[in-house]
Scaffold this active site. Structure first.
Site, mmCIF file in Angstrom:
data_model
loop_
_atom_site.group_PDB
_atom_site.id
_atom_site.type_symbol
_atom_site.label_atom_id
_atom_site.label_comp_id
_atom_site.label_asym_id
_atom_site.label_seq_id
_atom_site.Cartn_x
_atom_site.Cartn_y
_atom_site.Cartn_z
ATOM 1 N N HIS A 189 0.803 -1.220 0.000
ATOM 2 C CA HIS A 189 0.000 0.000 0.000
ATOM 3 C C HIS A 189 0.831 1.263 0.000
ATOM 4 C CE1 HIS A 189 -3.122 -2.824 -0.055
ATOM 5 N NE2 HIS A 189 -3.864 -1.844 -0.529
ATOM 6 N N ARG A 296 -11.075 2.600 -1.813
ATOM 7 C CA ARG A 296 -10.643 1.708 -0.735
ATOM 8 C C ARG A 296 -11.116 2.292 0.590
ATOM 9 N NH1 ARG A 296 -5.855 1.527 -4.241
ATOM 10 N NH2 ARG A 296 -5.390 -0.631 -4.755
ATOM 11 N N ARG A 332 -15.538 -0.250 -2.230
ATOM 12 C CA ARG A 332 -15.193 -1.608 -1.822
ATOM 13 C C ARG A 332 -15.341 -1.688 -0.310
ATOM 14 N NH1 ARG A 332 -9.257 -3.643 -2.510
ATOM 15 N NH2 ARG A 332 -8.801 -2.089 -0.912
ATOM 16 N N GLU A 441 -10.191 -11.801 -6.963
ATOM 17 C CA GLU A 441 -8.807 -11.735 -6.485
ATOM 18 C C GLU A 441 -8.240 -13.116 -6.166
ATOM 19 O OE1 GLU A 441 -8.171 -7.800 -4.271
ATOM 20 O OE2 GLU A 441 -9.846 -8.719 -3.202
ATOM 21 N N ASN A 464 -3.844 -7.137 -8.318
ATOM 22 C CA ASN A 464 -2.722 -7.137 -7.371
ATOM 23 C C ASN A 464 -2.747 -8.425 -6.547
ATOM 24 O OD1 ASN A 464 -2.392 -4.540 -8.267
ATOM 25 N ND2 ASN A 464 -3.304 -3.587 -6.467
ATOM 26 N N ASP A 465 -3.934 -8.712 -6.017
ATOM 27 C CA ASP A 465 -4.041 -9.928 -5.218
ATOM 28 C C ASP A 465 -4.104 -11.169 -6.093
ATOM 29 O OD1 ASP A 465 -3.868 -9.338 -2.461
ATOM 30 O OD2 ASP A 465 -5.736 -8.229 -2.627
ATOM 31 N N ARG A 475 3.054 -10.365 -2.084
ATOM 32 C CA ARG A 475 3.340 -9.133 -2.815
ATOM 33 C C ARG A 475 4.183 -8.141 -2.028
ATOM 34 N NH1 ARG A 475 -2.915 -6.792 -3.093
ATOM 35 N NH2 ARG A 475 -2.319 -4.696 -2.608
ATOM 36 N N CYS A 512 -9.082 -3.410 -11.724
ATOM 37 C CA CYS A 512 -8.717 -2.280 -10.865
ATOM 38 C C CYS A 512 -7.386 -2.482 -10.162
ATOM 39 C CB CYS A 512 -9.827 -1.998 -9.855
ATOM 40 S SG CYS A 512 -10.068 -3.334 -8.681
HETATM 41 C C1 PEP Z 1 -6.135 -5.649 -5.968
HETATM 42 O O1 PEP Z 1 -5.916 -6.586 -5.208
HETATM 43 O O2 PEP Z 1 -5.837 -5.665 -7.182
HETATM 44 C C2 PEP Z 1 -6.766 -4.426 -5.484
HETATM 45 C C3 PEP Z 1 -7.100 -3.459 -6.310
HETATM 46 O O3 PEP Z 1 -6.970 -4.309 -4.155
HETATM 47 P P1 PEP Z 1 -5.819 -3.927 -3.112
HETATM 48 O O4 PEP Z 1 -4.607 -3.505 -3.882
HETATM 49 O O5 PEP Z 1 -6.372 -2.831 -2.276
HETATM 50 O O6 PEP Z 1 -5.625 -5.210 -2.378
HETATM 51 MG MG MG Z 2 -6.854 -6.674 -3.279
#
Ligand code: PEP
Ligand code: MG
Length: 592
Positions: A189, A296, A332, A441, A464-465, A475, A512
């Site tokens: 983050h 978020r 979300r 995810e 991302n997840d 990650r 996203c």
């Molecule tokens: C993701 O996982 O791609 C996402 C957008 O959520 P975050 O990065 O907040 O986990």
């Molecule tokens: Mg995520």
């Protein structure tokens, strides 16, 4: 020169601003009996200075950012002046003949184990705040003082072990042009916050805090993941030139915010913004987003001194919806746990009362919400109420749920939302109808995407997840986060299947994750049939520019050739060349 992970593109040259963590450097040698009184006085002086800092910060952030953002420092002042905390530190100095720094370290450990045992979630999550306060006092205690950071001339490159949420709030008012962290990965983050602000950043540079002092000149190359400390004059001027180009590109690109997002052959794409705060909603508008594809909500909880009430949440969501482009927002629900251990809620180990060994595979996101239905329902009610303010544009407000793994979970959230709607109706409180979406995810959900499509209004791919779970690589762990490659052939195959299934079933699909803002990934996703992208606002202008040079035919040709490669390296190299040929200026803004 040091090599780390490129996490936010661009180039910066600035003055090092080190944020030291006491964990890395507790001064442990015992002191003599005659030094004990002096050590206690030294500690008191450090506390007084910390108190002044926090008061000043509170005032500054309240006037320049907002009262809500400033409230976190009130919480920190309360911790600082807590008599039990003081007594513990002083007692350890006296009984162990310990330095004040080592005593603080000991007290922090004590709190950590205490908080791990308590069942009180509110108290437990105060640990991050205690840690912050202890670091601050510790900063005033160090016998090898850094140059007075307030006297340093910016612009700054912040160097920290990891960027804690409160650091980001604190730094908000300084001119920060680069970030280097010892921990973290591409989608941590801290990286997302850096990207959101268009600040070049490199993560995973282990030991850098030991090598750099505040005041040094630092070069950050967020394209390649390079960090240079006190470079020679030739290197410095070469990078200053690149930095000027980077600034120029950013300014120049933002000028396209009123232009539509269409490809050279007239295909429209939807470019949405990922936001974490009200300020980001404004940035989204300035950058030319057509809506918010991911808000978020957990960041609201972070900057609040305690759990925000339903009314407070309603007010916050209402403001976000009002400020977002076209009043279009996908919220979300709380996504805590994993790397987001935020005050008041957050993750807790269920086993042994300790920390979770694999927090990303653990008690996070929707799993945590199910176990705290009271928090979850409060949030859902606040969202439904906020959505009711825009009755004619009901389709504009959407709600999605993170880390859904099974069909039962998706069914369960739908029932919970329906229950909240019914309850509000009974109470005579206006509630909007919101579209309900699956955040894709987890690989299990990707594999069975078709069975979800009957019960969801839309799908948003959280790449991302999804990437970290597909590649089985944390990650945030710098030792393995290089495996979290969105352009890995396996990832591309899964993405293309999911997009195909959604399109076939006529379900709107967005992506996203951070890859949406990468030129290389954009070409591939566009060719797969994706038409809705949500990204850090800073990337919208460059993706719009790239799109205007791209045709569907060309994207498909690139896609077909890229899918023939067996390794990520080959795919990346090939796509880099293609992007260069299509629109060379956007290269400076790619780090995937
Ligand atoms: C993701 O996982 O791609 C996402 C957008 O959520 P975050 O990065 O907040 O986990
Ligand atoms: Mg995520």
């Amino acid at each position: 020169m040091r090599k780390g992970l490129p996490v936010s593109p661009g180039v910066a040259v600035g003055t090092a601003y080190c944020i030291h963590e006491i964990f890395w450097n507790p001064r442990g040698k015992p002191i003599s009996e005659s030094e004990v009184d002096a050590e206690q006085e030294r500690y008191e002086r450090a506390v007084a200075k910390t108190s002044d800092d926090l008061e000043a910060l509170h005032e500054k952030v309240a006037s320049q950012v907002g009262q809500k953002e400033a409230d976190i420092f009130r919480v920190h002042l309360a911790i600082l002046h807590d008599p039990t905390f003081h007594a513990k530190v002083r007692d350890w100095i006296v009984s162990q003949r310990s330095t004040a720094s080592a005593a603080l370290h000991h007290v922090l450990n004590d709190f950590s184990s205490l908080f791990a045992r308590t069942k009180d979630e509110y108290l437990k999550q105060r640990l991050a705040d205690v840690r912050d306060v202890i670091e601050r006092i510790s900063g005033h205690l160090t016998s090898d003082p850094q140059p007075d950071q307030d006297q340093l001339q910016g612009p700054f490159v912040v160097i920290a072990d990891e960027l804690l949420p409160s650091h980001v709030v604190t730094l908000g008012n300084r001119e920060v042009i680069g970030i280097v962290t010892q921990a973290g990965g591409q989608t941590s983050h801290a990286a997302i916050l850096a990207r959101g602000r268009g600040i070049p950043a490199v993560a995973g540079v282990r030991g850098i805090l030991k090598q750099v002092s505040s005041g040094a000149t630092i070069v950050v190359d967020g394209r390649e993941g390079l960090v240079m400390v006190n470079p020679d004059s030739e290197t410095e001027s070469a990078y200053r030139k690149l930095q000027r180009e980077f600034f120029h590109l950013k300014d120049h690109l933002a000028e396209n915010h009123d232009q539509p997002a269409v490809t050279a052959d007239g295909e429209s794409v939807e470019l949405l913004a990922n936001i974490n705060s009200l300020g980001d909603a404004q940035t989204a508008t300035n950058m030319g987003a057509s809506g918010v594809g991911l808000y978020r909500t957990e960041y609201l909880f972070l900057t609040h001194p305690d759990v925000p009430s339903e009314d407070e949440q309603y007010e916050a969501y209402r403001q976000i919806i009002d400020a977002s482009p076209g009043n279009r927002v996908t919220l979300r629900t709380l996504d805590l746990g994993g790397d987001k251990t935020i005050p008041y809620l957050g993750h807790r180990a269920r086993s042994q009362g300790g920390f979770e060994a694999n927090p990303f595979l653990g008690w996070r996101s929707i799993r945590l919400s199910f176990e705290h239905p009271e928090f979850f329902m409060t949030q859902v009610r606040a969202v439904l109420r906020a959505a009711a303010r825009h009755p004619r544009e009901q389709k504009n407000v959407r709600l999605m749920f993170p880390m859904i793994t099974t069909l039962e979970e998706m069914r369960r959230v739908r029932i919970m939302v329906r229950r909240a709607q019914k309850k509000l109706k009974e109470e005579g409180v206006p509630a909007g109808r919101v579209q309900l979406g699956l955040m894709l995810e987890v690989p299990a959900a990707a594999v069975s995407i078709e069975s979800f499509l009957d019960i969801v209004d839309f799908v948003s791919i959280g790449s991302n997840d999804l990437v970290q779970y597909l590649m089985a690589a944390d990650r945030d762990n710098p030792k393995v986060s290089h495996l979290c490659q969105p352009l890995a052939p396996a990832v591309l195959k899964v993405l293309s299947e999911v997009i195909r299934s959604c399109r076939q079933a006529g379900r709107p699909v967005t992506l996203c994750g951070e890859m949406a803002g990468s030129p290389k990934a954009f070409v591939m996703l566009f060719a797969m049939g994706l038409r809705s992208f949500s990204m850090s606002p800073a990337f919208i202008p460059s993706i719009k520019l790239l799109a205007s040079h791209l045709t569907l035919h060309r994207a498909r040709m690139i896609y077909r050739r890229a899918m023939r490669f067996d390794t990520t390296r080959q795919v990346r190299r090939f796509l880099a060349k293609q992007v260069h040929d299509i629109c060379p200026s956007v290269e400076l803004l790619d780090s995937v």
